[in-house]
Enzyme design. Structure first.
Site, PDB file in Angstrom:
ATOM      1  N   ASP A 132       0.874  -1.054  -0.075  1.00 48.58           N
ATOM      2  CA  ASP A 132       0.088   0.118  -0.272  1.00 48.58           C
ATOM      3  C   ASP A 132       1.058   1.279   0.065  1.00 48.58           C
ATOM      4  O   ASP A 132       2.059   1.163   0.340  1.00 48.58           O
ATOM      5  CB  ASP A 132      -0.966  -0.007   1.280  1.00 48.58           C
ATOM      6  N   THR A 183      -2.866   0.531  -4.249  1.00 47.00           N
ATOM      7  CA  THR A 183      -3.233   1.993  -3.562  1.00 47.00           C
ATOM      8  C   THR A 183      -4.269   2.343  -4.075  1.00 47.00           C
ATOM      9  O   THR A 183      -4.754   2.214  -5.258  1.00 47.00           O
ATOM     10  CB  THR A 183      -1.972   2.785  -3.706  1.00 47.00           C
ATOM     11  N   THR A 184      -5.036   3.387  -3.194  1.00 42.20           N
ATOM     12  CA  THR A 184      -6.287   4.000  -3.432  1.00 42.20           C
ATOM     13  C   THR A 184      -6.168   5.115  -4.095  1.00 42.20           C
ATOM     14  O   THR A 184      -6.922   6.025  -4.424  1.00 42.20           O
ATOM     15  CB  THR A 184      -7.077   4.015  -2.161  1.00 42.20           C
ATOM     16  N   ASP A 232      -1.695  -0.202   6.371  1.00 42.42           N
ATOM     17  CA  ASP A 232      -1.416   0.650   7.529  1.00 42.42           C
ATOM     18  C   ASP A 232      -2.875   0.710   8.093  1.00 42.42           C
ATOM     19  O   ASP A 232      -3.054   1.449   9.357  1.00 42.42           O
ATOM     20  CB  ASP A 232      -0.937   1.826   7.554  1.00 42.42           C
ATOM     21  N   GLY A 242      -9.642  10.627  -2.526  1.00 43.43           N
ATOM     22  CA  GLY A 242      -9.680  12.199  -2.319  1.00 43.43           C
ATOM     23  C   GLY A 242     -10.937  12.677  -2.747  1.00 43.43           C
ATOM     24  O   GLY A 242     -11.606  13.382  -1.960  1.00 43.43           O
ATOM     25  N   LYS A 243     -11.346  12.406  -3.831  1.00 41.11           N
ATOM     26  CA  LYS A 243     -12.860  12.803  -4.472  1.00 41.11           C
ATOM     27  C   LYS A 243     -13.843  12.616  -3.531  1.00 41.11           C
ATOM     28  O   LYS A 243     -14.573  13.496  -3.146  1.00 41.11           O
ATOM     29  CB  LYS A 243     -12.947  12.618  -5.852  1.00 41.11           C
ATOM     30  N   GLU A 300      -0.299  11.022   4.884  1.00 37.01           N
ATOM     31  CA  GLU A 300      -1.798  11.409   5.082  1.00 37.01           C
ATOM     32  C   GLU A 300      -2.027  12.888   5.818  1.00 37.01           C
ATOM     33  O   GLU A 300      -2.128  13.839   5.160  1.00 37.01           O
ATOM     34  CB  GLU A 300      -2.643  10.377   5.730  1.00 37.01           C
ATOM     35  N   ASP A 357      -0.302   5.189   0.805  1.00 35.32           N
ATOM     36  CA  ASP A 357      -0.371   6.271   1.876  1.00 35.32           C
ATOM     37  C   ASP A 357      -0.192   5.696   3.427  1.00 35.32           C
ATOM     38  O   ASP A 357      -1.265   4.935   3.622  1.00 35.32           O
ATOM     39  CB  ASP A 357      -1.680   6.809   1.705  1.00 35.32           C
TER      40      ASP A 357
HETATM   41  C1  XBP Z   1      -4.905   6.357   0.730  1.00 34.00           C
HETATM   42  C2  XBP Z   1      -6.342   7.136   0.366  1.00 34.00           C
HETATM   43  C3  XBP Z   1      -6.359   7.897  -0.321  1.00 34.00           C
HETATM   44  C4  XBP Z   1      -5.636   9.343  -0.363  1.00 34.00           C
HETATM   45  C5  XBP Z   1      -5.654  10.529  -1.232  1.00 34.00           C
HETATM   46  O1  XBP Z   1      -5.191   5.150   0.068  1.00 34.00           O
HETATM   47  O2  XBP Z   1      -7.490   6.735   1.075  1.00 34.00           O
HETATM   48  O3  XBP Z   1      -7.632   8.439  -0.641  1.00 34.00           O
HETATM   49  O4  XBP Z   1      -5.686   9.820   1.130  1.00 34.00           O
HETATM   50  O5  XBP Z   1      -5.700  10.009  -2.505  1.00 34.00           O
HETATM   51  P1  XBP Z   1      -4.256   4.008   0.055  1.00 34.00           P
HETATM   52  P2  XBP Z   1      -6.228  10.793  -3.666  1.00 34.00           P
HETATM   53  O6  XBP Z   1      -3.707   3.919   1.706  1.00 34.00           O
HETATM   54  O7  XBP Z   1      -4.651   2.624  -0.487  1.00 34.00           O
HETATM   55  O8  XBP Z   1      -2.868   4.508  -0.658  1.00 34.00           O
HETATM   56  O9  XBP Z   1      -6.553  12.092  -3.575  1.00 34.00           O
HETATM   57  O10 XBP Z   1      -5.372  10.486  -4.807  1.00 34.00           O
HETATM   58  O11 XBP Z   1      -7.647   9.973  -4.087  1.00 34.00           O
END
Ligand code: XBP
Length: 257
Positions: free
Chosen positions: A10, A123-124, A181, A54-55, A19, A12
């Site tokens: 992953d 990842t998201t 995480d 994020g959106k 974050e 973030d």
């Molecule tokens: C992390 C998230 C994302 C980021 C923002 O996902 O939830 O939404 O906070 O990314 P991961 P975007 O832990 O799976 O990486 O603004 O690019 O959507």
């Protein structure tokens, strides 16, 4: 006995604490730039993290906290614009080196490469965010699959992104180990039958990780010992010799699950 062949990371919160000190700051800069008086505090952002993407997070915030938002002509377009601005600010922070990798990440990935393991990202976050982080802290070319953001219909905790990675790699889940995480990430990986090591952070350390193979504070370095949070047998077996998580111990972990 399952043989470990691939590590799937992953991004973030797992590769780096992006974050609180990255995305959150980017969102606030984007809000200011658009003339909005919205401020996402560290605490509020912790709540908003329940929404992946994020959106989707902006949409949730508007619905819950800004019901009186003056009519914007096209809400989807407005959110898209805010999100693009946020990503620009976030990527600028990454390029400045403002968000370092978490302890042990580079060490373990380097060890995995030396020993011929396959590597992937699940990842998201938006693809450009993930690749910018990799370009500045590791190397995108080390990862045979970088699966990110809107590439699948449903974000974590749905398992879609992990199914996508497994299909791309043509590999069975029992030969992989995931690093996450959050409880959302763990749920997504678990639904795809993947075993997971959780490296908690301040936003996630109270979440339920009972389905994880191992839960630690971080992967550790020679001078920064790993603390085991769940999986004491791992601690007595390995961390008495080396103070951090190494590949030999993870091979054994996967073999004995
Ligand atoms: C992390 C998230 C994302 C980021 C923002 O996902 O939830 O939404 O906070 O990314 P991961 P975007 O832990 O799976 O990486 O603004 O690019 O959507």
């Amino acid at each position: 006995m399952n043989q470990l062949q691939a590590l799937i990371f992953d991004v973030d919160g797992t590769l780096a604490n992006t974050e609180r000190d990255g995305h959150r700051l980017g969102f606030n800069q984007a809000f200011a730039q658009m003339g909005l008086d919205w401020q996402w505090s560290v605490e509020l952002y912790g709540e908003l993290l329940a929404v992946a993407g994020g959106k989707e997070r902006i949409k949730y915030f508007i619905d819950r906290y800004q019901p009186n938002l003056p009519k914007v002509e096209n809400l989807t377009e407005f959110i898209k614009q805010l999100h693009q601005l946020k990503n620009k600010h976030y990527q600028a922070l990454l390029k400045k080196g403002a968000i370092p990798l978490r302890p042990g990440v580079k060490r373990l990935i380097t060890e995995a490469r030396e020993q011929g393991l396959r590597l992937a990202i699940a990842t998201t976050t938006t693809l450009a965010n993930a690749t910018t982080l990799l370009e500045n802290a590791l190397d995108p070319a080390w990862f045979e699959v970088i699966a990110a953001g809107d590439i699948v219909p449903a974000k974590k905790p749905a398992p879609d992104i992990y199914f996508y990675v497994l299909a791309q790699m043509q590999i069975e889940p029992e030969h992989c180990l995931v690093f996450e995480d959050t409880a959302h990430g763990l749920e997504a990986a678990t639904k795809a039958k993947l075993k997971t090591v959780v490296t908690v952070n301040n936003y996630t350390d109270q979440q339920d990780f009972s389905k994880a193979a191992l839960v630690v504070n971080h992967l550790g370095e020679a001078d920064l010992p790993t603390k085991i949070i769940q999986g004491q047998e791992f601690s007595s077996k390995y961390l008495s010799k080396s103070k951090h998580i190494n590949l030999a111990s993870l091979r054994d972990l996967v073999a004995n699950i």
